[in-house]
Design an enzyme around this catalytic site. Structure first.
Site, PDB file in Angstrom:
ATOM      1  N   ASP A   1       0.828  -1.175  -0.078  1.00 55.91           N
ATOM      2  CA  ASP A   1       0.011  -0.074  -0.088  1.00 55.91           C
ATOM      3  C   ASP A   1       1.057   1.106   0.113  1.00 55.91           C
ATOM      4  O   ASP A   1       1.505   1.321   1.159  1.00 55.91           O
ATOM      5  CB  ASP A   1      -0.944  -0.092   1.146  1.00 55.91           C
ATOM      6  N   HIS A   2       0.921   1.943  -1.065  1.00 54.02           N
ATOM      7  CA  HIS A   2       2.013   2.981  -1.153  1.00 54.02           C
ATOM      8  C   HIS A   2       1.802   4.145  -0.255  1.00 54.02           C
ATOM      9  O   HIS A   2       2.760   4.871   0.073  1.00 54.02           O
ATOM     10  CB  HIS A   2       2.204   3.484  -2.632  1.00 54.02           C
TER      11      HIS A   2
ATOM     12  N   HIS B   1      -6.190   2.335   1.904  1.00 59.27           N
ATOM     13  CA  HIS B   1      -5.457   3.521   2.308  1.00 59.27           C
ATOM     14  C   HIS B   1      -6.010   4.044   3.867  1.00 59.27           C
ATOM     15  O   HIS B   1      -5.232   4.287   4.603  1.00 59.27           O
ATOM     16  CB  HIS B   1      -5.418   4.841   1.232  1.00 59.27           C
TER      17      HIS B   1
END
Length: 490
Positions: free
Chosen positions: A177-178, A240
């Site tokens: 998950d960037h 996110h």
């Protein structure tokens, strides 16, 4: 100079947009900093027919370098290509032989990282064939990185996880998950657990509410086909936002290790209240953007059905049923075609029980709440809003801000999220990756909202581009006699 890491990277989907735009430039940054030097190699795979040289030419383009750049050329010389059909078991034998060859050539110690930038439906197939054909039988480590989406709901996510678990252990699976690679997201832990002043107040006795906003200025762009089958709830909230919220809500871990940090995040998500039908309808709102001055409505975008009920905006109220957070709501919102692009967290503290400065005879405005704002992007930093006396005769109070922002020089030196996460994978550090337990609890919560929405017919479109979403998002928080810290025309 950084510690050199040794590994073979095999990218499934190695000629895709993500690889060229993010992954290879991030690896080049690691190379320039010394994390990658002599003992690494990359195999890119896709259905395309390419030679090693043609693949290296494409990598060079993605780096924006010329052949005269000796450092870049030495980096690119570690890249190789194999045309590959992920559904054909025989192709994995060819891949295995190439991997073994490069292992000897670059002395990679059998360390292998498999990066799956593919449709989730192929995750289990790839993982199974990697094991069956001996690609995971080397003497070093084997690690699997998978991109979102990790399922469409809890049931599909569990099926994917069960398929992966047949070939890889949980500590070998890195669900990327960037957002967890962003500098200021990782700063949440430093601010909370590195400052007695903050952590001693980080509870329902002193915090009135916490707000998380992920605002996007653009629309669906070229992602319309994917996005209309996903929507803001699945695309942004389940991953996110839930990851950010878990960092804000968790207890202090026993130690700063991936095992202990993940354990506390899971405990927080376990205490997140899963709404019944009535509460889900009350505490979550959705929106879809209409037309603006020069902007088409979502339903008029290419590859979007004209009667689409897909949401491009979500706002909601989260409640944790535990000792630390009981009674303190977490408000979240995210959407496309909003006023600007930014991500921020606003921690709103309770006002003094008695405002001694606002008696009528003082003619003073009521005190404002103290607010700690964490700016995640595009600017990175903190603001703490306090009340202070105005300069001059008499006694009036006014809010002031204590600011810290990362300067331009430090900002340029800050690692990109994918650079940081690739480095963590080589280290075997899962701190900034989602565990299956985290993913499963997030899906259980989101699924309930989705089920309620699927039973209702929304009145779309209901907000205009350039706004901060539908009026219902403001009404959601105003019902609790609160307001968004970031709002237009305030």
């Amino acid at each position: 100079m950084a510690t050199e890491r040794t590994s073979l990277f095999i990218f499934f989907g190695g000629t895709g947009d993500l690889a060229y735009r993010k992954l290879y430039p991030s690896m080049f940054n690691l190379y320039k900093k010394g994390t990658l030097r002599e003992h690494f190699a990359v195999i890119g795979t896709s259905r395309n027919k390419l030679t090693d040289q043609a693949f290296q030419d494409e990598v060079r383009k993605s780096l924006g370098t010329a052949k005269s750049d000796k450092e870049a050329e030495k980096f690119i010389s570690h890249f190789f290509y194999e045309a590959h059909d992920v559904t054909d078991k025989e192709h994995y034998s060819v891949l295995r032989d190439r991997a073994n060859e490069l292992d000897k050539q670059f002395k990679l110690q059998g360390n292998r990282i498999f990066y799956l930038s593919l449709a989730p439906s192929f995750f289990g197939t790839v993982a199974g064939y990697l094991k069956e054909t001996g690609l995971t039988d080397s003497q070093g480590f084997d690690r699997l990185i998978i991109e979102k989406p990790f399922g469409r709901d809890f049931d599909s996510a569990k099926q994917l996880n069960d398929a992966l678990s047949k070939s890889f252990e949980e500590d070998q699976i890195f669900r990327i998950d960037h957002y967890l690679g962003k500098e200021m997201i990782q700063n949440i832990e430093a601010v909370r657990f590195g400052n007695t002043l903050v952590e001693s107040l980080w509870n329902n006795r002193y915090i009135d509410n916490i707000q998380v906003t992920l605002s996007e200025k653009l629309g669906v762009e070229e992602r319309a086909s994917y996005y209309d089958n996903s929507g803001a709830l699945r695309d942004m909230v389940q991953n996110h936002i839930m990851q950010i919220v878990s960092l804000l809500a968790m207890e202090q871990p026993v130690s700063f290790t991936d095992v202990d940090i993940r354990a506390e995040k899971v405990k927080a998500l376990r205490s997140l209240r899963v709404y019944n039908v009535a509460d889900a309808s009350t505490n979550f709102v959705r929106g879809q953007y209409g037309a603006g001055d020069s902007q088409r409505a979502y339903r008029d975008e290419d590859n979007v059905p004209h009667d689409s009920t897909n949401e491009t905006f979500v706002a909601g109220k989260l409640l944790f049923d535990n000792y630390r957070w009981s009674g303190t709501p977490f408000y979240i919102r995210t959407g496309k075609m909003l006023a600007d692009k930014f991500t921020r967290v606003d921690v709103v503290f309770k006002k003094p029980l008695i405002d001694i400065f606002s008696f009528p005879q003082n003619h003073n405005a009521p005190l404002e709440a103290n607010v700690l704002t964490m700016y995640i992007e595009p600017k990175a930093g903190f603001t703490l809003r306090l009340n202070a006396k105005t300069n001059g005769q008499g006694f009036q109070t006014t809010p002031i801000n204590l600011d810290y922002f990362v300067d331009d020089k430090d900002s340029k030196e800050t690692p990109e999220p994918y650079e940081r996460l690739l480095h963590d994978t080589m280290k075997g550090d899962g701190t900034n990756f989602a565990s299956w337990s985290e993913v499963s609890y997030a899906w259980r919560f989101v699924d309930q909202i989705r089920k309620v929405w699927d039973l209702q017919q929304p009145e779309f479109p209901n907000y205009t581009p350039g706004s901060m979403g539908p009026a219902a998002a403001d009404e959601l928080i105003q019902r609790d006699h609160r307001q968004w810290v970031y709002r237009l025309n305030k």
